[in-house]
Design a protein around this motif. Structure first.
Motif, PDB file in Angstrom:
ATOM      1  N   LEU A 168       1.784   6.541  11.355  1.00 57.10           N
ATOM      2  CA  LEU A 168       3.389   5.388  11.027  1.00 57.10           C
ATOM      3  C   LEU A 168       3.572   4.428  11.777  1.00 57.10           C
ATOM      4  O   LEU A 168       3.731   5.323  12.845  1.00 57.10           O
ATOM      5  CB  LEU A 168       3.967   6.783  11.077  1.00 57.10           C
ATOM      6  N   ASN A 169       4.048   3.296  11.393  1.00 52.05           N
ATOM      7  CA  ASN A 169       4.250   2.608  12.639  1.00 52.05           C
ATOM      8  C   ASN A 169       5.110   2.347  12.170  1.00 52.05           C
ATOM      9  O   ASN A 169       6.357   2.183  11.422  1.00 52.05           O
ATOM     10  CB  ASN A 169       3.625   1.326  12.202  1.00 52.05           C
ATOM     11  N   THR A 170       5.841   2.713  13.725  1.00 54.38           N
ATOM     12  CA  THR A 170       7.002   3.192  14.295  1.00 54.38           C
ATOM     13  C   THR A 170       8.069   2.272  14.702  1.00 54.38           C
ATOM     14  O   THR A 170       7.997   1.059  16.188  1.00 54.38           O
ATOM     15  CB  THR A 170       7.877   4.373  14.970  1.00 54.38           C
ATOM     16  N   CYS A 171       9.171   1.881  15.066  1.00 57.06           N
ATOM     17  CA  CYS A 171      10.601   1.400  15.229  1.00 57.06           C
ATOM     18  C   CYS A 171      11.707   2.091  16.066  1.00 57.06           C
ATOM     19  O   CYS A 171      12.282   3.355  16.052  1.00 57.06           O
ATOM     20  CB  CYS A 171      11.568   0.815  14.102  1.00 57.06           C
ATOM     21  N   ALA A 172      12.061   2.301  17.274  1.00 56.83           N
ATOM     22  CA  ALA A 172      12.817   3.060  17.809  1.00 56.83           C
ATOM     23  C   ALA A 172      13.966   2.533  18.369  1.00 56.83           C
ATOM     24  O   ALA A 172      15.136   3.235  19.020  1.00 56.83           O
ATOM     25  CB  ALA A 172      11.931   3.398  19.657  1.00 56.83           C
ATOM     26  N   MET A 207       7.759  -7.811  14.551  1.00 54.39           N
ATOM     27  CA  MET A 207       6.996  -7.630  15.026  1.00 54.39           C
ATOM     28  C   MET A 207       5.725  -5.739  14.064  1.00 54.39           C
ATOM     29  O   MET A 207       4.651  -6.403  14.082  1.00 54.39           O
ATOM     30  CB  MET A 207       7.449  -7.536  16.362  1.00 54.39           C
ATOM     31  N   ASN A 208       6.903  -5.829  13.535  1.00 52.89           N
ATOM     32  CA  ASN A 208       6.177  -4.265  13.392  1.00 52.89           C
ATOM     33  C   ASN A 208       5.272  -4.736  11.769  1.00 52.89           C
ATOM     34  O   ASN A 208       4.076  -4.006  11.596  1.00 52.89           O
ATOM     35  CB  ASN A 208       7.061  -3.174  12.690  1.00 52.89           C
ATOM     36  N   VAL A 209       5.519  -5.396  11.057  1.00 55.31           N
ATOM     37  CA  VAL A 209       4.877  -6.122  10.137  1.00 55.31           C
ATOM     38  C   VAL A 209       4.274  -6.829  10.224  1.00 55.31           C
ATOM     39  O   VAL A 209       1.972  -6.443   9.797  1.00 55.31           O
ATOM     40  CB  VAL A 209       5.702  -7.619   9.208  1.00 55.31           C
ATOM     41  N   TYR A 210       3.743  -7.470  11.336  1.00 51.44           N
ATOM     42  CA  TYR A 210       2.638  -8.265  12.119  1.00 51.44           C
ATOM     43  C   TYR A 210       1.398  -6.941  13.311  1.00 51.44           C
ATOM     44  O   TYR A 210       0.445  -6.863  12.500  1.00 51.44           O
ATOM     45  CB  TYR A 210       3.133  -8.846  13.767  1.00 51.44           C
ATOM     46  N   ASP A 211       2.186  -6.254  13.681  1.00 48.06           N
ATOM     47  CA  ASP A 211       1.412  -5.025  14.016  1.00 48.06           C
ATOM     48  C   ASP A 211       0.325  -4.188  13.222  1.00 48.06           C
ATOM     49  O   ASP A 211      -0.895  -3.859  13.194  1.00 48.06           O
ATOM     50  CB  ASP A 211       2.114  -3.779  15.034  1.00 48.06           C
ATOM     51  N   GLY A 212       1.333  -3.724  12.177  1.00 45.76           N
ATOM     52  CA  GLY A 212       0.889  -3.426  10.484  1.00 45.76           C
ATOM     53  C   GLY A 212      -0.230  -3.857  10.194  1.00 45.76           C
ATOM     54  O   GLY A 212      -1.488  -3.299   9.942  1.00 45.76           O
ATOM     55  N   GLN A 213       0.149  -5.165  10.123  1.00 46.18           N
ATOM     56  CA  GLN A 213      -1.421  -6.432   9.408  1.00 46.18           C
ATOM     57  C   GLN A 213      -3.066  -6.533  10.248  1.00 46.18           C
ATOM     58  O   GLN A 213      -3.882  -5.606  10.221  1.00 46.18           O
ATOM     59  CB  GLN A 213      -0.816  -7.545   8.983  1.00 46.18           C
ATOM     60  N   ARG A 214      -2.324  -6.182  11.718  1.00 41.75           N
ATOM     61  CA  ARG A 214      -3.868  -5.865  12.289  1.00 41.75           C
ATOM     62  C   ARG A 214      -4.179  -4.529  12.285  1.00 41.75           C
ATOM     63  O   ARG A 214      -5.429  -4.174  12.152  1.00 41.75           O
ATOM     64  CB  ARG A 214      -3.192  -6.217  14.101  1.00 41.75           C
ATOM     65  N   LYS A 229      -0.309  15.978   3.686  1.00 41.49           N
ATOM     66  CA  LYS A 229      -1.965  15.342   3.271  1.00 41.49           C
ATOM     67  C   LYS A 229      -2.916  16.242   2.560  1.00 41.49           C
ATOM     68  O   LYS A 229      -2.605  17.218   2.879  1.00 41.49           O
ATOM     69  CB  LYS A 229      -1.215  14.680   4.904  1.00 41.49           C
ATOM     70  N   LYS A 230      -4.836  15.487   2.911  1.00 38.69           N
ATOM     71  CA  LYS A 230      -5.221  16.218   3.100  1.00 38.69           C
ATOM     72  C   LYS A 230      -5.613  17.577   4.115  1.00 38.69           C
ATOM     73  O   LYS A 230      -4.979  16.592   5.180  1.00 38.69           O
ATOM     74  CB  LYS A 230      -6.460  15.478   2.312  1.00 38.69           C
ATOM     75  N   GLU A 231      -5.776  18.515   4.477  1.00 38.38           N
ATOM     76  CA  GLU A 231      -6.230  19.574   5.223  1.00 38.38           C
ATOM     77  C   GLU A 231      -6.810  18.752   6.574  1.00 38.38           C
ATOM     78  O   GLU A 231      -6.185  18.738   7.414  1.00 38.38           O
ATOM     79  CB  GLU A 231      -6.471  20.540   5.277  1.00 38.38           C
ATOM     80  N   ASN A 232      -7.642  17.698   5.982  1.00 42.17           N
ATOM     81  CA  ASN A 232      -8.716  17.326   7.146  1.00 42.17           C
ATOM     82  C   ASN A 232      -8.267  15.363   7.926  1.00 42.17           C
ATOM     83  O   ASN A 232      -8.964  15.649   8.261  1.00 42.17           O
ATOM     84  CB  ASN A 232     -10.115  17.131   6.996  1.00 42.17           C
ATOM     85  N   ALA A 233      -7.343  15.635   7.199  1.00 42.38           N
ATOM     86  CA  ALA A 233      -7.009  13.915   7.238  1.00 42.38           C
ATOM     87  C   ALA A 233      -6.129  14.013   8.788  1.00 42.38           C
ATOM     88  O   ALA A 233      -5.132  14.788   9.041  1.00 42.38           O
ATOM     89  CB  ALA A 233      -5.801  13.582   6.088  1.00 42.38           C
ATOM     90  N   LEU A 234      -6.016  12.744   9.443  1.00 44.95           N
ATOM     91  CA  LEU A 234      -5.755  12.362  10.648  1.00 44.95           C
ATOM     92  C   LEU A 234      -4.846  11.996  10.150  1.00 44.95           C
ATOM     93  O   LEU A 234      -4.029  10.547   9.545  1.00 44.95           O
ATOM     94  CB  LEU A 234      -6.460  11.385  11.211  1.00 44.95           C
ATOM     95  N   LEU A 235      -3.281  12.037  11.501  1.00 50.82           N
ATOM     96  CA  LEU A 235      -2.111  11.684  11.509  1.00 50.82           C
ATOM     97  C   LEU A 235      -1.534  11.876  12.596  1.00 50.82           C
ATOM     98  O   LEU A 235      -2.013  12.267  13.280  1.00 50.82           O
ATOM     99  CB  LEU A 235      -1.342  12.971  10.969  1.00 50.82           C
ATOM    100  N   GLY A 236      -1.022  10.237  12.710  1.00 52.90           N
ATOM    101  CA  GLY A 236      -0.862   9.565  13.889  1.00 52.90           C
ATOM    102  C   GLY A 236       0.176   8.869  14.369  1.00 52.90           C
ATOM    103  O   GLY A 236       0.502   8.076  12.350  1.00 52.90           O
ATOM    104  N   ILE A 237       1.268   8.752  14.848  1.00 49.61           N
ATOM    105  CA  ILE A 237       2.628   7.271  15.007  1.00 49.61           C
ATOM    106  C   ILE A 237       1.802   6.714  15.526  1.00 49.61           C
ATOM    107  O   ILE A 237       1.170   6.479  16.956  1.00 49.61           O
ATOM    108  CB  ILE A 237       3.573   8.240  14.815  1.00 49.61           C
ATOM    109  N   VAL A 238       1.629   5.450  15.908  1.00 49.26           N
ATOM    110  CA  VAL A 238       1.799   3.992  16.983  1.00 49.26           C
ATOM    111  C   VAL A 238       3.370   3.924  17.058  1.00 49.26           C
ATOM    112  O   VAL A 238       4.299   3.503  15.471  1.00 49.26           O
ATOM    113  CB  VAL A 238       0.770   3.409  15.667  1.00 49.26           C
ATOM    114  N   GLY A 239       3.220   2.464  18.182  1.00 51.29           N
ATOM    115  CA  GLY A 239       4.783   1.352  18.102  1.00 51.29           C
ATOM    116  C   GLY A 239       5.161   2.858  19.156  1.00 51.29           C
ATOM    117  O   GLY A 239       5.208   3.423  19.663  1.00 51.29           O
TER     118      GLY A 239
END
Ligand code: 5AD
Ligand code: SF4
Length: 421
Positions: free
Chosen positions: A32-36, A1-8, A56-66
């Protein structure tokens, strides 16, 4: 499921003009597409975030999904102040909002149901194996499992939507369809005229597509293995002779505590029915060792069932207490040391099953699906109908994605073969 989400997610961001990089230092947005599902998976996310925020670069956006995003919610921003977005498994289609407003903190862990499927842009190119989610969430509250909390209650997608995705995948490069769901064989959709559609209907309809040569689905819940689904294994040659149907434990006493089907004979009856309609079928399972109160005798029963069903290609895990689950609060939690010993013993058995099955394939011819080049660049990697890896010498002629291969050698982890022209 996470592979699919990553592709989307990748396809969605490409529509916004971004391209993929594997270098954190180059990236403008890091997701980061994550599993709990186990604590180790969650811990890895936070240690990776620690590394990435420095690189990371200073202005790069960083986040987690999943699922870790869903589990942590706003707390994630407290733990990692550099985070720009935290999006749950049902709201990652909101990701472009952070591109428009990079100075905000975007939090969305709603359980909005199937909305994301309507909002995500259609894929324009499919991988050879297309993952098609047919349902999300799970109603089977297994007492160890965080999924009903992170992915929510079970919802089946409309039959026509699934078929439209399948046709789109077939027209844009897919050869194999893998239907996905936490409880995939529980798929049930009733249309506006009251007509009920089940997984067997999806398989039958998909098999009509000439581009599609292989169909599979994962993961199945034992008691949802209805007769129509069992029978279709005997009728539809495109359906691969391989089924992931986790039993988790061989002990009825532990299965009861897990709130799982605990009738081992009924489970064996399903396996026997499958074998009677499709003699060459193989089954895989997931196992949990060291569930609270699991005794040596309980564990022996797990070894016994692994030996008896001769599961191949299985996954085994140490029980990991998870927030929002009943088992985390149960008495008689098992020590890490005992869990490790049990896992080692179970893995010996599972590896032995795999080795035995792989050896039994020597001399056989199988139609396999191309997966990629191996690390040396001298060989090609294929997947057999049983999801075994099969390695062949790179031929000097062009190959097609589906090749008939004669299996010439095998060990516990893979097969070797020769392409039959
Ligand atoms: N601890 C260990 N394994 C777990 N799984 C689910 N929850 C847990 C847990 N708390 C395993 C099950 C499931 C697979 C996806 O992960 O075996 O089938
Ligand atoms: Fe979790 Fe699977 Fe049980 Fe659902 S059936 S609660 S996803 S282990």
């Amino acid at each position: 499921m996470n592979v699919y989400d990553g592709q989307r997610i990748a396809a969605m961001l490409e529509k916004h003009g971004l391209t993929q990089t594997n270098n954190v230092e180059d990236a403008d947005i890091i997701i980061l597409n994550t599993c709990a599902v186990r604590a180790k998976a969650t811990d890895k996310v936070y240690s990776a975030l620690g590394r990435i925020r420095r690189a990371k670069k200073e202005n790069a956006l960083l986040g987690i999904v999943g699922c870790v995003a869903r589990e942590s919610g706003a707390d994630a921003f407290k733990r990692i102040p550099e985070l720009n977005f935290v999006l749950g498994p049902q709201s990652y289609h909101k990701l472009p909002e952070i591109l428009k407003n990079p100075d905000t903190k975007l939090l969305n862990i709603d359980m909005s149901g199937l909305e994301k499927f309507d909002e995500l842009p259609q894929m324009t190119k499919s991988p050879l194996v297309a993952y098609i989610p047919i349902q999300e969430g799970c109603n089977h509250c297994c007492t160890y499992c965080i999924v009903p909390y992170t992915r929510g209650r079970e919802l089946s997608r409309p039959f026509d939507d699934v078929i439209a995705d399948t046709i789109n995948a077939a027209k844009t490069g897919a050869i194999e369809i893998c239907f996905l769901g936490q409880n995939v064989n529980g798929y049930k959709y009733t249309d506006e005229n009251g007509k009920l559609y089940k997984l067997s209907d999806l398989i039958r309809e998909t098999a009509k597509l000439p581009e599609i040569h292989r169909i599979r689905f994962t993961s199945s819940y034992p008691t949802e293995m209805s007769d129509d689904l069992i029978e279709i294994f005997g009728k539809e040659p495109k359906l691969l002779p391989f089924l992931n149907m986790p039993i988790q434990s061989g002990s009825p006493r532990i299965l009861k505590k897990m709130n799982r089907p605990d009738d081992i004979d009924a489970y064996k009856t399903i396996v026997n029915k499958l074998k009677s309609v499709r003699g060459d079928i193989q089954i895989s399972s997931d196992f949990i060792v060291g569930f609270p109160d699991e005794s040596d005798e309980d564990f022996e029963q797990t070894l016994q069932i692994a030996r008896e069903i001769k599961y191949i290609n299985s996954y085994s895990f140490k029980y990991s207490p998870r927030p929002h689950t009943a088992a985390a609060l149960m008495p008689n939690q098992i020590s890490e040391q005992i869990k490790s010993v049990r896992l080692q013993r179970l893995d010996l058995q599972l590896n032995e099953n795999q080795r035995e099955f792989n050896m039994s394939c020597i001399g056989k011819e199988m139609v396999c699906l191309f997966e990629g080049n191996d690390k040396t660049g001298k060989h090609l990697v294929f997947r057999t109908p049983y999801m075994q890896q099969c390695i062949v010498e790179k031929p000097d002629h062009e190959i097609t994605p589906l090749q008939k291969i004669k299996i010439t050698d095998a060990n516990k982890s893979c097969l070797r073969g020769e392409i039959i022209k």
